[in-house]
Design a protein around this motif. Structure first.
Motif, short mmCIF file in Angstrom:
data_model
loop_
_atom_site.label_atom_id
_atom_site.label_comp_id
_atom_site.label_asym_id
_atom_site.label_seq_id
_atom_site.Cartn_x
_atom_site.Cartn_y
_atom_site.Cartn_z
N ASP A 74 18.57 -18.66 46.60
CA ASP A 74 18.79 -19.12 44.85
C ASP A 74 17.40 -18.28 44.00
N CYS A 75 17.47 -18.48 43.27
CA CYS A 75 15.99 -17.80 42.12
C CYS A 75 16.51 -16.49 41.55
N ILE A 76 16.31 -15.34 42.37
CA ILE A 76 16.39 -13.94 41.32
C ILE A 76 18.22 -13.74 41.49
N GLU A 77 18.74 -13.94 42.75
CA GLU A 77 20.02 -13.65 43.10
C GLU A 77 21.09 -14.33 41.97
N ARG A 78 20.66 -16.40 42.17
CA ARG A 78 21.85 -16.69 41.92
C ARG A 78 21.97 -16.59 40.89
N GLU A 79 20.73 -16.60 39.79
CA GLU A 79 20.12 -16.44 38.49
C GLU A 79 21.07 -15.21 37.85
N LEU A 80 20.30 -14.24 38.11
CA LEU A 80 21.46 -12.69 37.48
C LEU A 80 22.65 -12.74 37.50
N LEU A 81 23.34 -13.30 38.89
CA LEU A 81 24.66 -13.40 39.15
C LEU A 81 25.35 -14.54 37.96
N LEU A 82 24.56 -15.36 37.17
CA LEU A 82 24.89 -16.24 36.32
C LEU A 82 24.92 -16.03 35.33
N GLN A 83 23.60 -14.87 35.13
CA GLN A 83 23.70 -14.27 33.23
C GLN A 83 24.56 -12.99 33.21
#
Length: 285
Positions: A74-83
């Motif tokens: 969660d956090c950076i990895e998840r958010e980066l892939l979603l962006q």
């Protein structure tokens, strides 16, 4: 003798400074020729290499260890892939967009993101393992202080008292920016950033050292001029213009790299990049 220092981005852990220079230096020469009708000797260009600090040891297979959606944190990895997913969907009609991703559990929404990105021009040919590995390197840089310091020290070691221009690509622009901010006593330098994620809120911009104040990042004291070059289709450079985040002294330029929107080579061969580097070598504007 180094007048230009390159700083590479993610996914270079199995390379080396000379390997990268074999690609980067000729591309820069093409850009300089097309943009300014000039060149620079090979011995005046060097690479600040840190990729080996991310290299894994003792796992099966080459390169990044096997990873799947369930390994995404969660956090950076998840958010980066979603962006990346959202940006790719905006740019390409064939890439299905996310719905209300906030209601979905991490492995499920990340798998949908990976599936969608695999159909994008930008990520064509990249395995899930490599996409997750790219996001993981960004996360590790911002969450592992010792690693972050080691990466920045590699950059600092490459800069000499003759260095005039820093040319930084992707995550390398973050490395260069933070290291320059930490060394206000360095002589004047010019900074050219290519495909930079520095302006990406929450994931990158808000995690910078020094911390931005009132929505504005600090100007790195040694930098006398800063040119930022971005391709409209570059999914990594989600915020194409850095001026709104770092001040109107940044000169933002837009170019077109074709299908290889984030690849450093078309960035370097662009006439706009060549002119920016040539102007920097010529001295203060």
């Amino acid at each position: 003798m180094t007048r230009i220092v390159f700083v590479h981005g993610i996914a270079q852990e199995t390379g080396g400074p000379q390997t990268l220079l074999a690609d980067w230096y000729p591309a820069l020469l093409d850009g300089l020729t097309l943009g300014a009708g000039t060149g620079i000797p090979r011995e005046e260009v060097s690479m600040a290499f840190y990729g080996d600090l991310f290299r894994h040891a003792g796992h099966r297979g080459p390169g990044t260890p096997e990873l799947d959606a369930g390994d995404v944190e969660d956090c950076i990895e998840r958010e980066l892939l979603l962006q990346w997913w959202e940006s790719a969907a905006e740019l390409e009609s064939r890439v299905s967009g996310p719905e209300d991703r906030s209601r979905l559990r991490t492995p499920h929404v990340v798998q949908r993101a990976l599936d969608a990105l695999s159909h994008s021009t930008f990520f064509a040919g990249l395995s899930e393992r490599l996409m997750i590995g790219a996001a993981r390197q960004v996360r590790r840089y911002f969450t592992e202080p010792i690693l972050r310091d080691q990466v920045q020290q590699r950059f600092a070691d490459a800069v000499t008292d003759r260095t005039e221009v820093i040319v930084a690509h992707s995550l390398g622009s973050v490395v260069a920016y933070e290291a320059l901010c930490a060394r206000p006593d360095w002589p004047d330098l010019a900074l050219v950033t290519l495909g930079s994620p520095l302006g990406v809120r929450n994931i990158v911009f808000d995690r910078l050292r020094p911390e931005p104040a009132q929505g504005r990042g600090r100007w790195p004291a040694p930098v006398r001029q800063w040119v930022n070059v971005a391709d409209r289709g570059d999914v990594v450079a989600l915020a194409k213009q850095l001026g709104p985040r770092f001040g109107d002294r940044v000169r933002d330029l837009s170019i077109h790299n074709g299908a290889r929107a984030h690849d450093v080579r078309p960035y370097l061969t662009a006439a706009a990049t060549g002119r920016a580097v040539a102007d920097a070598l010529a001295g203060p504007l």
